[in-house]
Scaffold this motif. Structure first.
Motif, PDB file in Angstrom:
ATOM      1  N   TRP A 139      11.255  -9.561 -10.835  1.00  0.00           N
ATOM      2  CA  TRP A 139      12.626  -9.449 -11.323  1.00  0.00           C
ATOM      3  C   TRP A 139      13.661  -9.908 -10.316  1.00  0.00           C
ATOM      4  O   TRP A 139      14.839  -9.571 -10.414  1.00  0.00           O
ATOM      5  CB  TRP A 139      12.953  -8.079 -11.895  1.00  0.00           C
ATOM      6  CG  TRP A 139      12.645  -6.912 -11.007  1.00  0.00           C
ATOM      7  CD1 TRP A 139      13.415  -6.428 -10.000  1.00  0.00           C
ATOM      8  CD2 TRP A 139      11.500  -6.079 -11.066  1.00  0.00           C
ATOM      9  NE1 TRP A 139      12.810  -5.347  -9.422  1.00  0.00           N
ATOM     10  CE2 TRP A 139      11.630  -5.107 -10.068  1.00  0.00           C
ATOM     11  CE3 TRP A 139      10.365  -6.057 -11.879  1.00  0.00           C
ATOM     12  CZ2 TRP A 139      10.675  -4.133  -9.850  1.00  0.00           C
ATOM     13  CZ3 TRP A 139       9.410  -5.077 -11.666  1.00  0.00           C
ATOM     14  CH2 TRP A 139       9.572  -4.135 -10.657  1.00  0.00           C
ATOM     15  N   HIS A 162      12.384  -2.039 -17.044  1.00  0.00           N
ATOM     16  CA  HIS A 162      13.332  -3.114 -16.739  1.00  0.00           C
ATOM     17  C   HIS A 162      13.798  -3.682 -18.076  1.00  0.00           C
ATOM     18  O   HIS A 162      12.979  -4.161 -18.864  1.00  0.00           O
ATOM     19  CB  HIS A 162      12.651  -4.185 -15.906  1.00  0.00           C
ATOM     20  CG  HIS A 162      13.598  -5.066 -15.167  1.00  0.00           C
ATOM     21  ND1 HIS A 162      14.530  -5.842 -15.795  1.00  0.00           N
ATOM     22  CD2 HIS A 162      13.745  -5.303 -13.850  1.00  0.00           C
ATOM     23  CE1 HIS A 162      15.212  -6.523 -14.904  1.00  0.00           C
ATOM     24  NE2 HIS A 162      14.758  -6.207 -13.706  1.00  0.00           N
ATOM     25  N   ILE A 165      13.994  -9.169 -17.814  1.00  0.00           N
ATOM     26  CA  ILE A 165      13.592  -9.957 -16.670  1.00  0.00           C
ATOM     27  C   ILE A 165      14.264 -11.319 -16.777  1.00  0.00           C
ATOM     28  O   ILE A 165      14.323 -11.904 -17.864  1.00  0.00           O
ATOM     29  CB  ILE A 165      12.051 -10.152 -16.661  1.00  0.00           C
ATOM     30  CG1 ILE A 165      11.316  -8.826 -16.677  1.00  0.00           C
ATOM     31  CG2 ILE A 165      11.615 -11.035 -15.508  1.00  0.00           C
ATOM     32  CD1 ILE A 165      11.192  -8.120 -15.397  1.00  0.00           C
TER      33      ILE A 165
END
Length: 166
Positions: A139, A162, A165
């Motif tokens: 990332w 997350h 990305i």
């Protein structure tokens, strides 16, 4: 590292999950894809996802692949093959689906530096004194993410989430 107690990780983004209770919230063992299936589907994603009412794909085997490679080869493979596959998944579902990597040994292998929020993967023997820098590789050092997944207040971390990305 920021924490998330919301269930958005079950429907959006990419997560690395190591808690069996959290995994049970999104699917069953029969719905889990192998890493091989995931890699082969890149660019040809199914319209219907196997888990969580068509919202989620759970993939197992990432940890095993990382363990079979040297740290340098694992880092290169993550940066090219896996990141491309994750980006392809995100693009196909327009960020409206969750990709979850099941890492049953993740609690002892994924570490975060509390001062910098850098996230790394502890390699397996014979490279157990080396780490792969997940943050840089996957990332790009975006430290506002990932977030630590907590199922409830005061619980231990169930994984990392997350949202997108890049």
């Amino acid at each position: 590292m920021k924490q998330i107690r919301d269930t958005v990780w079950q429907r959006r983004g990419t997560s690395w999950l190591w808690d069996a209770e959290a995994l049970a919230q999104v699917g069953t063992a029969s719905e889990v894809w192998s890493l091989r299936q995931f890699a082969q589907a890149t660019g040809n994603w199914p319209e219907d996802l196997p888990s969580n009412d068509n919202n989620t794909m759970v993939v197992a085997g990432l940890d095993g692949c990382l363990d079979l490679l040297t740290p340098a080869d694992a880092e290169n493979w993550l940066a090219s093959e896996m990141k491309d596959a994750i980006l392809s998944f995100q693009e196909f579902y327009d960020g409206q689906a969750a990709l979850i990597f099941w890492l049953p040994s993740g609690t002892g292998r994924i570490t975060s530096n509390s001062a910098t929020d850098a996230v790394s993967w502890r390699c397996a023997h014979p490279y157990s004194n080396e780490r792969i820098d997940f943050g840089r590789v996957l990332w790009g050092e975006a430290h506002e993410y990932p977030q630590e997944i907590l199922l409830r207040e005061g619980a231990k971390s169930s994984g990392l989430f997350h949202l997108r990305i890049t």
